[in-house]
Design an enzyme around this catalytic site. Structure first.
Site, PDB file in Angstrom:
ATOM      1  N   GLN A 126     -18.051 -26.801  -3.864  1.00  0.00           N
ATOM      2  CA  GLN A 126     -18.603 -27.633  -3.204  1.00  0.00           C
ATOM      3  C   GLN A 126     -19.668 -27.063  -2.126  1.00  0.00           C
ATOM      4  OE1 GLN A 126     -15.372 -28.275  -0.162  1.00  0.00           O
ATOM      5  NE2 GLN A 126     -16.085 -30.086   0.320  1.00  0.00           N
ATOM      6  N   GLY A 127     -20.843 -27.499  -1.960  1.00  0.00           N
ATOM      7  CA  GLY A 127     -21.979 -26.870  -1.250  1.00  0.00           C
ATOM      8  C   GLY A 127     -21.978 -27.541  -0.009  1.00  0.00           C
ATOM      9  N   TYR A 128     -21.328 -27.127   1.145  1.00  0.00           N
ATOM     10  CA  TYR A 128     -21.208 -27.628   2.376  1.00  0.00           C
ATOM     11  C   TYR A 128     -21.586 -26.451   3.463  1.00  0.00           C
ATOM     12  CZ  TYR A 128     -18.819 -32.235   1.466  1.00  0.00           C
ATOM     13  OH  TYR A 128     -18.485 -33.612   1.165  1.00  0.00           O
ATOM     14  N   SER A 129     -20.893 -25.560   3.741  1.00  0.00           N
ATOM     15  CA  SER A 129     -21.244 -24.541   4.677  1.00  0.00           C
ATOM     16  C   SER A 129     -22.325 -23.786   4.330  1.00  0.00           C
ATOM     17  CB  SER A 129     -19.874 -23.438   4.609  1.00  0.00           C
ATOM     18  OG  SER A 129     -18.810 -24.221   5.113  1.00  0.00           O
ATOM     19  N   SER A 161     -16.360 -21.662  -2.687  1.00  0.00           N
ATOM     20  CA  SER A 161     -15.226 -21.382  -3.474  1.00  0.00           C
ATOM     21  C   SER A 161     -15.378 -21.537  -5.060  1.00  0.00           C
ATOM     22  CB  SER A 161     -13.858 -22.150  -3.074  1.00  0.00           C
ATOM     23  OG  SER A 161     -13.649 -21.920  -1.889  1.00  0.00           O
ATOM     24  N   GLU A 244     -10.167 -34.659   0.248  1.00  0.00           N
ATOM     25  CA  GLU A 244      -9.585 -33.015   0.260  1.00  0.00           C
ATOM     26  C   GLU A 244      -8.141 -32.967   0.734  1.00  0.00           C
ATOM     27  OE1 GLU A 244     -11.457 -28.552   1.234  1.00  0.00           O
ATOM     28  OE2 GLU A 244     -12.181 -30.343   2.170  1.00  0.00           O
ATOM     29  N   SER A 367     -13.235 -25.567  10.419  1.00  0.00           N
ATOM     30  CA  SER A 367     -12.404 -24.548  11.217  1.00  0.00           C
ATOM     31  C   SER A 367     -11.350 -25.155  12.298  1.00  0.00           C
ATOM     32  CB  SER A 367     -13.507 -23.498  11.827  1.00  0.00           C
ATOM     33  OG  SER A 367     -14.283 -24.214  12.765  1.00  0.00           O
ATOM     34  N   ASN A 368     -10.558 -24.452  12.732  1.00  0.00           N
ATOM     35  CA  ASN A 368      -9.815 -25.089  13.783  1.00  0.00           C
ATOM     36  C   ASN A 368     -10.464 -25.648  14.929  1.00  0.00           C
ATOM     37  OD1 ASN A 368      -7.442 -24.220  12.214  1.00  0.00           O
ATOM     38  ND2 ASN A 368      -6.421 -23.464  13.851  1.00  0.00           N
TER      39      ASN A 368
END
Length: 388
Positions: A126-129, A161, A244, A367-368
């Site tokens: 997954q290419g997000y961040s 990941s 997800e 993130s939270n």
């Protein structure tokens, strides 16, 4: 028996009969912080499952799944975890990209990409961040430009990941120059075995590397490998995040319960449970896990409707924070001995690995801090956070 009970009995029996012989040693292998364990063997197990029709059970039958109901999918994930079966290596393709293509993909995309996911022949990441965006997906800077029959991708993704094991990556990139935030983004399917792609594993606190940096320097993918129309990537990407946080989290909680029960047993054996503060923290951990499960069950209606809504962020905060605190509690139960590595040069036991890796739980997959913004703005209807 009801269809759910029959389904549960069927998968339980199949797992008991097949986690034997060459696969017997895979019980309990892999998972967060341990993805390096027996990866090739776990991939062989995944393909063994595929041959028996036990991958992608929730997908429609026309796309290679079993068309399992939400209740049957919950039963599958729970029984899989209860059998201590090895961590899945195809989770990102099966649980994230596959449902996204079913919902938004073209017939040609489904025909090309879904069968190899079902067969575990192609793995995805997954290419997000990105380094300067983190969980703020709308701030991505990776760009893609149309060049004839290709998209040309340039930029960097991080915390990707299993990119070092994957053949493909679904990438959120900015395709409209001058656009900002969630406007002008597109959702591209990019091969990783082409010129212009470099993958660098990131060394983690655990000493292992399952996260990666991925650099795109003029990497090309075919023009038709865009999911949704150009500029509609935000909508597609949000749907993927919803998938997800679907039914597989119920299986995750079985693993959490196993960890908690083992920690309670350790506390009784080494005398840590004699401390009333430790006993109180163990009790709070138990009630916290029950809260996580109840919240997950409450959100299954959203899953049945297609994908969880922004309320899924509540579940993400709950389980991520709970698991991080469980790692901290494990170190308290271990006492001073928990600060010593089991062996040279950096051999960790399960509790040390839990403590170190669970630090990332409140960061990855949103993130939270980002999850709290989502809850405030999209669930509670509070004013948007003031941005520069």
């Amino acid at each position: 028996m009801s269809s759910v009970e029959e389904f549960r009995t069927e998968i339980r029996g199949w797992l008991a009969a097949n986690l034997t012989g060459p696969f017997a040693g895979l019980r309990g292998r892999g998972g967060p912080g341990r993805e390096h364990e027996a990866f090739a063997e776990r991939l062989a197990w995944e393909r063994h499952m595929a041959a028996a029709g036990w991958t992608c059970v929730g997908w429609p039958e026309e796309y290679g799944g079993r068309g399992a109901s939400i209740e049957q999918q919950v039963a599958f994930h729970e029984e899989y975890a209860l059998a201590d079966a090895p961590a899945r290596v195809n989770h990102i393709g099966e649980q994230l990209l596959g449902p996204t293509l079913v919902a938004f993909g073209t017939p040609e995309q489904r025909a090309r990409f879904l069968p190899p996911i079902v067969a575990a022949e192609e793995l995805w990441c997954q290419g997000y961040s990105e380094p300067d965006a983190g969980s703020d997906l709308a701030n991505v800077r990776t760009r893609a430009e149309r060049d004839g029959d290709s998209w040309v991708v340039t930029g960097q993704k991080i915390w990707t990941s299993l990119a070092h094991e994957a053949q493909w990556c679904f990438v959120v990139a900015r395709t409209e120059p001058g656009s900002s935030r969630h406007e002008g983004l597109s959702y591209l399917l990019v091969p990783l075995d082409r010129p212009g792609v470099e993958i660098r594993p990131i060394a983690q606190l655990t000493g292992t590397s399952e996260f990666n940096e991925v650099f795109f320097d003029g990497a090309r993918t075919r023009a038709e490998h865009i999911v949704g129309a150009p500029g509609e990537g935000w909508r597609v990407a949000m749907a993927t995040l919803g998938f997800e946080r679907g039914v597989s989290t119920l299986g995750q909680q079985v693993g959490f319960r196993r960890e908690l029960e083992a920690l309670i047993e350790l506390a009784g054996r080494n005398g840590a449970a004699d401390d009333p503060l430790i006993r109180d923290r163990l009790a709070r951990a138990w009630t916290g896990l029950e809260t996580i499960r109840c919240n997950a069950l409450r959100m299954l209606d959203g899953v049945a409707a297609g994908a969880p809504g922004p309320e899924a962020s509540i579940g993400k905060i709950f389980w991520a924070t709970w698991h991080r605190e469980l790692g901290e509690l494990a170190m308290s139960v271990r006492g001073a001995g928990g600060m010593l590595a089991a062996g040279e040069p950096y051999e960790l036991d399960d509790w040390q690995r839990l403590f170190l890796f669970s630090r990332s739980d409140t960061i990855y997959a949103g993130s939270n801090e980002i999850q709290r913004n989502i809850i405030a703005e999209r669930v509670l209807g509070l004013p948007r956070e003031i941005r520069p």
